[in-house]
Design an enzyme around this catalytic site. Sequence first.
Site, PDB file in Angstrom:
ATOM      1  N   ASP A  42     -15.143 -16.802  39.036  1.00  5.74           N
ATOM      2  CA  ASP A  42     -14.360 -17.028  37.842  1.00  5.74           C
ATOM      3  C   ASP A  42     -14.000 -18.340  37.702  1.00  5.74           C
ATOM      4  OD1 ASP A  42     -12.170 -17.144  36.093  1.00  5.74           O
ATOM      5  OD2 ASP A  42     -10.901 -15.523  36.990  1.00  5.74           O
ATOM      6  N   VAL A  93     -25.223 -16.849  17.222  1.00  3.58           N
ATOM      7  CA  VAL A  93     -26.272 -16.639  18.199  1.00  3.58           C
ATOM      8  C   VAL A  93     -26.216 -15.367  18.668  1.00  3.58           C
ATOM      9  CG1 VAL A  93     -27.403 -17.346  20.562  1.00  3.58           C
ATOM     10  CG2 VAL A  93     -25.868 -19.148  19.210  1.00  3.58           C
ATOM     11  N   ARG A 143     -10.944 -17.645  13.049  1.00  9.09           N
ATOM     12  CA  ARG A 143     -11.243 -18.211  14.408  1.00  9.09           C
ATOM     13  C   ARG A 143     -10.143 -19.441  14.644  1.00  9.09           C
ATOM     14  NH1 ARG A 143     -13.473 -14.399  14.666  1.00  9.09           N
ATOM     15  NH2 ARG A 143     -15.664 -13.668  14.979  1.00  9.09           N
ATOM     16  N   TYR A 199      -9.806 -19.935  18.576  1.00 13.68           N
ATOM     17  CA  TYR A 199     -11.258 -20.363  18.936  1.00 13.68           C
ATOM     18  C   TYR A 199     -11.710 -21.633  18.576  1.00 13.68           C
ATOM     19  CZ  TYR A 199     -16.163 -19.817  19.863  1.00 13.68           C
ATOM     20  OH  TYR A 199     -17.527 -19.950  20.254  1.00 13.68           O
ATOM     21  N   ARG A 251     -18.695  -8.151  18.801  1.00 10.11           N
ATOM     22  CA  ARG A 251     -17.721  -8.487  17.390  1.00 10.11           C
ATOM     23  C   ARG A 251     -18.132  -7.887  16.040  1.00 10.11           C
ATOM     24  NH1 ARG A 251     -18.065 -13.192  20.427  1.00 10.11           N
ATOM     25  NH2 ARG A 251     -19.648 -14.299  19.390  1.00 10.11           N
ATOM     26  N   SER A 267     -22.003 -10.531  23.231  1.00  7.26           N
ATOM     27  CA  SER A 267     -20.430 -10.805  22.538  1.00  7.26           C
ATOM     28  C   SER A 267     -20.518 -10.725  21.222  1.00  7.26           C
ATOM     29  CB  SER A 267     -19.779 -11.552  23.258  1.00  7.26           C
ATOM     30  OG  SER A 267     -20.314 -12.887  22.814  1.00  7.26           O
ATOM     31  N   GLN A 294     -25.028 -13.064  30.833  1.00  7.35           N
ATOM     32  CA  GLN A 294     -25.737 -12.714  29.504  1.00  7.35           C
ATOM     33  C   GLN A 294     -25.477 -13.987  28.494  1.00  7.35           C
ATOM     34  OE1 GLN A 294     -22.955  -9.428  28.796  1.00  7.35           O
ATOM     35  NE2 GLN A 294     -21.949 -10.667  27.236  1.00  7.35           N
TER      36      GLN A 294
HETATM   37  P1  NAD Z   1     -21.227 -13.920  25.760  1.00  8.29           P
HETATM   38  O1  NAD Z   1     -19.726 -13.959  25.220  1.00  8.29           O
HETATM   39  O2  NAD Z   1     -22.052 -12.797  25.250  1.00  8.29           O
HETATM   40  O3  NAD Z   1     -21.059 -13.810  27.472  1.00  8.29           O
HETATM   41  C1  NAD Z   1     -20.064 -14.750  28.080  1.00  8.29           C
HETATM   42  C2  NAD Z   1     -20.145 -14.644  29.664  1.00  8.29           C
HETATM   43  O4  NAD Z   1     -19.311 -15.462  30.302  1.00  8.29           O
HETATM   44  C3  NAD Z   1     -20.069 -13.276  30.208  1.00  8.29           C
HETATM   45  O5  NAD Z   1     -21.210 -13.028  31.043  1.00  8.29           O
HETATM   46  C4  NAD Z   1     -18.569 -13.286  30.884  1.00  8.29           C
HETATM   47  O6  NAD Z   1     -18.753 -12.376  31.990  1.00  8.29           O
HETATM   48  C5  NAD Z   1     -18.676 -14.604  31.161  1.00  8.29           C
HETATM   49  N1  NAD Z   1     -17.427 -14.952  31.596  1.00  8.29           N
HETATM   50  C6  NAD Z   1     -16.250 -14.843  30.775  1.00  8.29           C
HETATM   51  N2  NAD Z   1     -15.064 -15.130  31.290  1.00  8.29           N
HETATM   52  C7  NAD Z   1     -15.500 -15.745  32.493  1.00  8.29           C
HETATM   53  C8  NAD Z   1     -14.677 -16.511  33.576  1.00  8.29           C
HETATM   54  N3  NAD Z   1     -13.485 -16.600  33.500  1.00  8.29           N
HETATM   55  N4  NAD Z   1     -15.576 -17.082  34.569  1.00  8.29           N
HETATM   56  C9  NAD Z   1     -16.921 -17.013  34.558  1.00  8.29           C
HETATM   57  N5  NAD Z   1     -17.537 -16.345  33.563  1.00  8.29           N
HETATM   58  C10 NAD Z   1     -16.891 -15.595  32.798  1.00  8.29           C
HETATM   59  O7  NAD Z   1     -21.714 -15.198  25.866  1.00  8.29           O
HETATM   60  P2  NAD Z   1     -22.457 -16.254  24.508  1.00  8.29           P
HETATM   61  O8  NAD Z   1     -22.084 -15.287  23.160  1.00  8.29           O
HETATM   62  O9  NAD Z   1     -23.800 -16.540  24.912  1.00  8.29           O
HETATM   63  O10 NAD Z   1     -21.549 -17.427  24.566  1.00  8.29           O
HETATM   64  C11 NAD Z   1     -21.695 -18.272  25.487  1.00  8.29           C
HETATM   65  C12 NAD Z   1     -20.825 -19.526  25.112  1.00  8.29           C
HETATM   66  O11 NAD Z   1     -21.416 -20.084  23.650  1.00  8.29           O
HETATM   67  C13 NAD Z   1     -19.374 -19.324  24.980  1.00  8.29           C
HETATM   68  O12 NAD Z   1     -18.559 -20.485  25.120  1.00  8.29           O
HETATM   69  C14 NAD Z   1     -19.299 -19.345  23.364  1.00  8.29           C
HETATM   70  O13 NAD Z   1     -18.120 -19.535  22.612  1.00  8.29           O
HETATM   71  C15 NAD Z   1     -20.364 -20.164  22.793  1.00  8.29           C
HETATM   72  N6  NAD Z   1     -21.024 -20.031  21.398  1.00  8.29           N
HETATM   73  C16 NAD Z   1     -21.565 -18.660  21.169  1.00  8.29           C
HETATM   74  C17 NAD Z   1     -21.770 -18.465  19.995  1.00  8.29           C
HETATM   75  C18 NAD Z   1     -22.394 -17.143  19.557  1.00  8.29           C
HETATM   76  O14 NAD Z   1     -22.657 -16.909  18.406  1.00  8.29           O
HETATM   77  N7  NAD Z   1     -22.900 -16.159  20.458  1.00  8.29           N
HETATM   78  C19 NAD Z   1     -21.715 -19.316  18.897  1.00  8.29           C
HETATM   79  C20 NAD Z   1     -21.100 -20.693  19.362  1.00  8.29           C
HETATM   80  C21 NAD Z   1     -20.739 -20.916  20.502  1.00  8.29           C
END
Ligand code: NAD
Length: 245
Positions: A58, A180, A144, A147, A188, A184, A15
């Site tokens: 994983d 983005v 955060r 994080y 939040r 997830s 996702q």
């Molecule tokens: P998300 O959080 O919606 O999805 C994360 C995915 O990671 C899920 O499909 C989950 O099953 C998978 N996952 C979790 N633990 C795992 C593991 N141990 N092994 C394999 N897969 C695992 O995705 P997102 O919001 O697109 O975030 C993706 C990345 O982008 C993350 O590193 C996040 O920190 C970073 N990010 C997101 C945002 C935002 O606003 N969404 C902003 C900055 C950075």
Amino acid sequence: MRLNNKNIVVTAAAQGIGRATAIAYSKEGANVIATDINEEKLNELKAENSNIKTEVLDSTNKEAVENFSQSIKDVDVLFHAVGFVHHGTIMECSSDEFYNSININVYSAYLMSSFLLPKMIQKNKGNIIIVSSAASNVKGAPNRFIYGTTKAALNGFVKAMAADYVKKGIRCNAILPGTVETPSWEGRVNMADDPKQARKDFINRQLMGRLAKPEEIASLAVYLASDESDFVTGTLNLIDGGWTL
Ligand code: NAD
């Protein structure tokens, strides 16, 4: 076909940013292996994109990552997006929560990179892209604590890897998104005391007055994975709608 025949491993591909990137890579001609722990959502991805191979993995499990690396013949690019957002200050972050975030956000990047790197070193060419965040050493964001700490660590990780392997034809870069619109993130917002206000606050912190679409992050990911960016390594690529201006 900017990624024609490149073999690319994508993590967190079920996702959000990982999913959008796996699809964009496949559309540009790459052979994509999309990995995640969420089998159900991986199956949905596969059903809609028959060119993409999927595998439950994983990224924090050493044995599983080692087996996975042994099972694939070749890899040109690793796109690593696994990450977890803990909400809270240092006072709201227990030892368990601290180590959990280190495990998911930093150790997973170490495992994926260290097990796939030998295949890249062998052919003197490789490319690692790590999804970090603007909330890191670049921008302090409230609640955060762990994080931002882990994402700052990833920015150091990328610089160190780039320096160690620049002479071996291996590049390593980070993507630092602002907010983005992903599942997830929706989660939040919905967990906030006042979800309506939380949504507004998240949107307003980008001076462009909107969130990024995962596909916009995927566009940058395509550039970084392609040979168009062959002179680019060790960079922290902000894509944040003006959040950190
Ligand atoms: P998300 O959080 O919606 O999805 C994360 C995915 O990671 C899920 O499909 C989950 O099953 C998978 N996952 C979790 N633990 C795992 C593991 N141990 N092994 C394999 N897969 C695992 O995705 P997102 O919001 O697109 O975030 C993706 C990345 O982008 C993350 O590193 C996040 O920190 C970073 N990010 C997101 C945002 C935002 O606003 N969404 C902003 C900055 C950075």
